[in-house]
Design a protein around this motif. Structure first.
Motif, PDB file in Angstrom:
ATOM      1  N   LYS A 534      11.891  -5.054  30.019  1.00  0.00           N
ATOM      2  CA  LYS A 534      11.676  -5.564  28.664  1.00  0.00           C
ATOM      3  C   LYS A 534      11.774  -4.414  27.680  1.00  0.00           C
ATOM      4  N   LYS A 535      12.207  -4.724  26.456  1.00  0.00           N
ATOM      5  CA  LYS A 535      12.224  -3.718  25.394  1.00  0.00           C
ATOM      6  C   LYS A 535      11.363  -4.209  24.246  1.00  0.00           C
ATOM      7  N   THR A 536      10.678  -3.270  23.612  1.00  0.00           N
ATOM      8  CA  THR A 536       9.876  -3.580  22.438  1.00  0.00           C
ATOM      9  C   THR A 536      10.462  -2.824  21.257  1.00  0.00           C
ATOM     10  N   LYS A 537       9.895  -3.038  20.077  1.00  0.00           N
ATOM     11  CA  LYS A 537      10.404  -2.344  18.884  1.00  0.00           C
ATOM     12  C   LYS A 537      10.272  -0.832  19.017  1.00  0.00           C
ATOM     13  N   SER A 538       9.220  -0.411  19.715  1.00  0.00           N
ATOM     14  CA  SER A 538       8.973   1.029  19.812  1.00  0.00           C
ATOM     15  C   SER A 538       9.627   1.664  21.046  1.00  0.00           C
ATOM     16  N   GLY A 539      10.274   0.843  21.881  1.00  0.00           N
ATOM     17  CA  GLY A 539      10.923   1.406  23.064  1.00  0.00           C
ATOM     18  C   GLY A 539      10.857   0.450  24.240  1.00  0.00           C
ATOM     19  N   TYR A 540      10.664   1.021  25.421  1.00  0.00           N
ATOM     20  CA  TYR A 540      10.615   0.215  26.635  1.00  0.00           C
ATOM     21  C   TYR A 540       9.199  -0.296  26.895  1.00  0.00           C
ATOM     22  N   SER A 541       9.112  -1.515  27.412  1.00  0.00           N
ATOM     23  CA  SER A 541       7.802  -2.054  27.773  1.00  0.00           C
ATOM     24  C   SER A 541       7.318  -1.412  29.061  1.00  0.00           C
ATOM     25  N   THR A 542       6.051  -0.977  29.066  1.00  0.00           N
ATOM     26  CA  THR A 542       5.444  -0.415  30.273  1.00  0.00           C
ATOM     27  C   THR A 542       4.182  -1.199  30.623  1.00  0.00           C
ATOM     28  N   SER A 543       4.229  -2.508  30.364  1.00  0.00           N
ATOM     29  CA  SER A 543       3.080  -3.366  30.648  1.00  0.00           C
ATOM     30  C   SER A 543       2.845  -3.447  32.150  1.00  0.00           C
ATOM     31  N   ALA A 544       1.660  -3.944  32.522  1.00  0.00           N
ATOM     32  CA  ALA A 544       1.311  -4.050  33.947  1.00  0.00           C
ATOM     33  C   ALA A 544       2.312  -4.921  34.694  1.00  0.00           C
ATOM     34  N   ASP A 545       2.736  -6.020  34.056  1.00  0.00           N
ATOM     35  CA  ASP A 545       3.702  -6.923  34.702  1.00  0.00           C
ATOM     36  C   ASP A 545       4.994  -6.184  35.037  1.00  0.00           C
ATOM     37  N   VAL A 546       5.469  -5.402  34.068  1.00  0.00           N
ATOM     38  CA  VAL A 546       6.717  -4.658  34.268  1.00  0.00           C
ATOM     39  C   VAL A 546       6.559  -3.653  35.406  1.00  0.00           C
ATOM     40  N   LEU A 547       5.452  -2.910  35.379  1.00  0.00           N
ATOM     41  CA  LEU A 547       5.254  -1.869  36.400  1.00  0.00           C
ATOM     42  C   LEU A 547       5.086  -2.474  37.791  1.00  0.00           C
ATOM     43  N   GLU A 548       4.417  -3.630  37.868  1.00  0.00           N
ATOM     44  CA  GLU A 548       4.240  -4.262  39.185  1.00  0.00           C
ATOM     45  C   GLU A 548       5.578  -4.685  39.774  1.00  0.00           C
ATOM     46  N   GLU A 549       6.501  -5.119  38.920  1.00  0.00           N
ATOM     47  CA  GLU A 549       7.840  -5.491  39.387  1.00  0.00           C
ATOM     48  C   GLU A 549       8.606  -4.279  39.904  1.00  0.00           C
ATOM     49  N   LEU A 550       8.270  -3.095  39.371  1.00  0.00           N
ATOM     50  CA  LEU A 550       9.004  -1.871  39.726  1.00  0.00           C
ATOM     51  C   LEU A 550       8.295  -1.039  40.792  1.00  0.00           C
ATOM     52  N   ALA A 551       7.160  -1.547  41.287  1.00  0.00           N
ATOM     53  CA  ALA A 551       6.333  -0.742  42.197  1.00  0.00           C
ATOM     54  C   ALA A 551       7.087  -0.274  43.436  1.00  0.00           C
ATOM     55  N   GLU A 552       8.041  -1.082  43.908  1.00  0.00           N
ATOM     56  CA  GLU A 552       8.797  -0.714  45.114  1.00  0.00           C
ATOM     57  C   GLU A 552       9.992   0.196  44.797  1.00  0.00           C
ATOM     58  N   GLU A 553      10.295   0.346  43.505  1.00  0.00           N
ATOM     59  CA  GLU A 553      11.497   1.093  43.111  1.00  0.00           C
ATOM     60  C   GLU A 553      11.327   2.611  43.207  1.00  0.00           C
ATOM     61  N   HIS A 554      10.078   3.071  42.943  1.00  0.00           N
ATOM     62  CA  HIS A 554       9.852   4.526  42.924  1.00  0.00           C
ATOM     63  C   HIS A 554       8.366   4.784  43.156  1.00  0.00           C
ATOM     64  N   PRO A 555       8.012   5.790  43.975  1.00  0.00           N
ATOM     65  CA  PRO A 555       6.586   6.059  44.263  1.00  0.00           C
ATOM     66  C   PRO A 555       5.758   6.393  43.030  1.00  0.00           C
ATOM     67  N   ALA A 556       6.402   6.890  41.967  1.00  0.00           N
ATOM     68  CA  ALA A 556       5.652   7.236  40.749  1.00  0.00           C
ATOM     69  C   ALA A 556       5.043   6.003  40.100  1.00  0.00           C
ATOM     70  N   VAL A 557       5.701   4.857  40.271  1.00  0.00           N
ATOM     71  CA  VAL A 557       5.229   3.636  39.606  1.00  0.00           C
ATOM     72  C   VAL A 557       3.903   3.168  40.202  1.00  0.00           C
ATOM     73  N   GLN A 558       3.800   3.125  41.537  1.00  0.00           N
ATOM     74  CA  GLN A 558       2.544   2.701  42.161  1.00  0.00           C
ATOM     75  C   GLN A 558       1.424   3.674  41.825  1.00  0.00           C
ATOM     76  N   LYS A 559       1.752   4.953  41.792  1.00  0.00           N
ATOM     77  CA  LYS A 559       0.728   5.936  41.431  1.00  0.00           C
ATOM     78  C   LYS A 559       0.275   5.734  39.985  1.00  0.00           C
ATOM     79  N   LEU A 560       1.201   5.334  39.140  1.00  0.00           N
ATOM     80  CA  LEU A 560       0.857   5.069  37.750  1.00  0.00           C
ATOM     81  C   LEU A 560      -0.074   3.861  37.643  1.00  0.00           C
ATOM     82  N   LEU A 561       0.205   2.821  38.421  1.00  0.00           N
ATOM     83  CA  LEU A 561      -0.676   1.641  38.443  1.00  0.00           C
ATOM     84  C   LEU A 561      -2.069   2.035  38.924  1.00  0.00           C
TER      85      LEU A 561
END
Length: 860
Positions: A534-561
């Motif tokens: 998702k994109k917002t006016k200020s840039g990319y969305s980093t909401s919990a929903d977005v990060l949960e979808e990306l959790a398997e994509e890169h180890p940094a994402v799960q650590k961020l959650l």
């Protein structure tokens, strides 16, 4: 003179779309009215005009339609929710003294243009307010434009003069007409020249000045051949478009600015209309506070009959109040919530009580009518007393009648229920209390009529009012916490947070602010190249929903959650709790009785109902809530209360039988939904059946269920279909309750608690769907809330009657916690179970699990 000229349709339209739908409890839409009046108020403050004209379109063809029958063709009609607000707004504006201008055959734009032209000719200044950029062509010679918009409920205004237009468009105001003639306007169906867009149109007008100049010299024009060809083909269309796009400045209207000076209007009528539409915050903001919300004659009589606060012999006053039907009482507190005085009315007179203030509320022979009894109960309980004869709590009555209201202060209620506000004479320390006491007789009478009409007397007197005393006790007692334990847990969390932060920096390759959405978005989606969801006016969305979808994509994402979870845990539940611990080592939450639409109690400062339980680390927090020395916590939790309520109100024989047989309801459901014997139900089947069971209570759809249990949408829809086939009574209830809600405009619980649902009549499919979900689940959730309230009252009363030291200290959704001396724990547990299970008689017996322990963790 300075004239403010508003485009009524444009501002109303943008207000409607810029503010979520608001309605009164009876279902009248008000968001556009609210937005328009908010914009008008801001403009008045910013511009300080000498006169105001508000232009509106008429529902009739204009000269443009006669010239070109395709003008505005294809434009969607006004939504019914917006159309319904047009006449109420006009009525309010006229009552406020504003002049509305309409002119058959002309648009609001033309009215603005005519007023602007007249201002230029007369040497006046004119400020045009509109959401339509077409008006920018009128700027110059004392005419400016305030381009208005409503975003996220707030008015935004952009100032335009000739310099600003040149900066933004590179042309003069008049040349904007020329640009529009070439590029056209899809919203008004102005054709323009086919193939010529905004960029090319702007460049052509900047170079050649006008449409006329372009076509005069078209043969020799230095433009690309393709552009020339388009211009040649679109000559007639360009001329027509210029005619359609130019604002007419000679509409047959009154043009003298003095004709639009705001008149006295009828401020009382304006206040009554705003109260009717429940726009109470605007009454104060628009300078209408103090204007009576009652009929004019009643208001005048009320003013003539000013009540003087009397300081008579207090014992005689109490005796007189004992002889009357009720004492309408308003307390006076000091800064610590202690009762220092009270003002009481007998319906005709006002009396000040100082030494006898406590006696007023504790005398069993004086029926007390008040507004917000909980702080009175708290003040009395500090002195070892209680309110013995509470007849009516006006605030709680108002909440039952309108659970969606934003507040229940007395001035607002007087406006809402058209109760005259009596004039009072009292010294400053007692003026507010005197006003409240004087208002209570009329207000309580009006509310009582509605309570009786809605058949909510028992809900008020047997549930809500007794509950306020229970909540007062609980707030005073509080919950003991282990300060040292919380500090050590916070330190442990901080170490884990620091480790996660270092790991994330290492995985990304550089340090940045993890709490900055912009910097985080750049790190994930630019540096790491993860797919942006998702994109917002200020840039990319980093909401919990977005990060949960990306959790398997890169180890940094799960650590961020994990980082976010721990940071929230520490800041809210460690640092936050430590700030509010009292000297006695206990935290005292505020329990709100009038916050939720379903009837549930909410907790704030701190929110003890929100202590995390979904993760093991979150559950650890409960170890730091403990009983005092020599005492234990007794924790009682309803088992599947909402499903039991659903079985009862749906009269579903299969579900009722499942509960009566004592078998696990989720196993039974899984067996039915998956078509296997109960003994073959797997843990996964049971888990999914449980998700469906509870999802149905909250009106879940296939999309959300699929997401929750990680199956396809088709699979989820099959689960729901099989469920409703199995529990046909539930299916019939779901259909029946929505149909009834559409007829009544509200739903209600088995105890008579209501929630109004204007969303059911919306033309917006999403809003209607929301209304239908609420119609299905509110009777279930609301009844569960009513039952827990009844249980709280019964438990508290029983503990008192049996002269136990044990006391109720917390309610969390379907859970009650009692703090009891160790030798009373067994008896307190028995009382909890008996009173909670006996709180309601239904087709399905209520079931309660009870445990004890030194800490909340151990007791749950």
């Amino acid at each position: 003179m300075k004239l403010l000229a508003l485009d009524g349709n444009s501002i109303l339209n943008r207000s409607f779309y810029g503010i979520r739908l608001l309605t009164t409890k009876s279902g009248e839409y008000t968001n556009a009215i609210y937005g328009f009046l908010t914009v008008l108020n801001k403009l008045n403050e910013d511009v300080a005009p000498d006169a105001v004209a508000i232009a509106f379109d008429m529902h009739a063809p204009t000269f443009r339609h006669k010239e070109y029958d395709g003008y505005k063709a294809g434009r969607k009609g006004m939504p019914p929710e917006l159309f319904a607000q047009m006449e109420p707004l006009k009525e309010i504006l006229r009552a406020m003294g504003y002049t509305l201008v309409e002119c058959e055959g002309f648009e609001a734009d033309d009215i603005l243009g005519t007023l602007a032209q007249a201002a230029k000719e007369n040497g006046d200044t004119c400020v045009i307010a509109t959401g339509d950029r077409d008006a920018l062509q009128l700027v110059g010679d004392g005419v400016t434009v305030r381009l208005t918009a409503t975003k996220q409920g707030r008015p935004e205004v952009t100032y335009y003069d000739e310099a600003k237009i040149l900066e933004d468009y590179g042309v003069t105001p008049k040349q904007l007409i020329e640009i529009k003639a070439l590029q056209g306007d899809t919203s008004d169906n102005i054709p323009g020249v086919a193939g010529i867009g905004p960029k090319t149109a702007g460049e052509l007008i900047q170079r050649f000045g006008s449409v006329e100049a372009i076509y005069r010299d078209l043969d020799t024009l230095d433009v690309k051949p393709a552009v020339k060809k388009k211009l040649e083909a679109g000559k007639e269309s360009a001329k027509l478009s210029r005619f359609l796009g130019e604002i007419n400045t000679h509409a047959p209207i009154e043009t003298k600015a003095s004709a639009y000076v705001v008149g006295p209007g009828d401020k009382g009528a304006a206040a009554r209309l705003l109260a009717k539409y429940e726009l109470f915050s605007l009454i104060e903001r628009l300078g209408l506070a103090g204007m009576d919300g009652s009929a004019p004659k009643e208001a005048e009589q009320a003013k003539e009959k000013a009540l003087c606060l009397q300081e008579k012999d207090e014992s005689a006053t109490l005796a007189a109040l004992q002889a009357g039907k009720a004492a309408y009482a308003a307390p006076v507190f000091d800064g610590d919530g202690n009762l220092t005085a009270a003002v009481a009315s007998d319906g005709d007179n006002l009396f000040l009580l100082k030494e006898s203030a406590q006696s007023l509320f504790t005398d069993p022979n004086i029926p007390v009518v008040c507004h917000d009894g909980k702080p009175i109960f708290k003040a009395l309980k500090k002195k070892g007393a209680t309110m013995e004869n509470e007849k009516m709590d006006v605030m709680l009555a108002a909440y039952l009648l309108n659970p969606s209201a934003s507040g229940y202060d007395m001035d607002r209620l007087a406006q809402e229920y058209a109760v005259p506000v009596p004039a009072v004479k009292a010294s400053e320390p007692y003026e507010a209390a005197a006003k409240a006491a004087a208002l209570l007789p009329g207000l309580s009478g009006a509310l009582a009529e509605h309570i009786v009409e809605n058949k909510q007397e028992s809900l008020l007197t047997d549930i809500e009012q007794p509950l306020s005393e229970v909540l007062a006790d609980m707030e005073l007692i509080g919950f003991r916490v282990d300060v040292t334990g919380i500090e050590e847990f916070g330190d442990k969390l901080q170490k884990e947070i620091d480790t996660l932060q270092r790991d994330i920096y290492e995985l990304v390759g550089y340090e940045f602010n993890l709490n900055s959405p912009k910097q985080l978005g750049e790190a994930l989606f630019i540096k790491l190249g993860l797919p942006a969801k998702k994109k917002t006016k200020s840039g990319y969305s980093t909401s919990a929903d977005v990060l949960e979808e990306l959790a398997e994509e890169h180890p940094a994402v799960q650590k961020l959650l994990d980082y976010r979870h721990l940071a929230k845990l520490k800041s809210t539940y460690c640092d936050g709790l430590l700030k509010v611990v009292g000297e006695n080592g206990r935290v005292n939450s505020t329990l709100n009785q009038t916050e939720t639409r379903t009837g549930r109690i909410s907790s704030t400062e701190p929110n003890l109902q929100n202590i995390p339980i979904r993760t093991e680390l979150g559950r650890e927090m409960r170890r730091f809530f403990l009983a005092k020395e020599g005492w234990v916590l007794v924790d009682a939790d309803y088992s599947q209360i909402e499903l039991r309520v659903l079985a009862h109100i749906a009269r579903d024989k299969t579900m009722i039988e499942a509960f009566r047989s004592g078998t696990d309801i989720h196993t039974v459901t899984a067996s039915q939904v998956f078509g296997v014997p109960q003994e073959l139900v797997t843990p996964l089947m049971r888990s999914r059946a449980k998700a469906v069971n509870f999802g149905i209570v909250y009106g879940i759809g296939a999309f959300s269920l699929a997401k929750n249990i990680h199956v396809s949408r088709y699979e989820a829809s099959q689960y729901i279909k099989n469920y409703l086939n199995t529990y046909s009574g539930v299916r019939d209830y779901m259909d029946r309750v929505v149909k009834q809600a559409k007829e009544d405009g509200f739903v209600e619980t088995i105890f008579g608690r209501r929630r109004y649902l204007p969303e059911l009549t919306s033309s917006n499919a999403n809003l209607r769907a929301f209304g239908e979900r609420v119609a299905r689940n509110m009777p279930i959730q609301g009844a569960a809330a009513d039952i827990i309230k009844i249980a709280m009252i019964r438990v508290s009363r029983r503990l008192r009657e049996e002269e136990l030291k044990a006391r109720l200290i917390l309610q969390v959704h379907d859970e009650l916690i009692v703090e009891a001396p160790e030798d009373e724990a067994q008896k307190a547990a028995r009382i909890l179970k008996e009173e909670m299970e006996g709180a309601a008689q239904m087709d399905v017996k209520l079931s309660v699990d009870v445990n004890t322990g030194k800490t909340w963790y151990d007791a749950h």
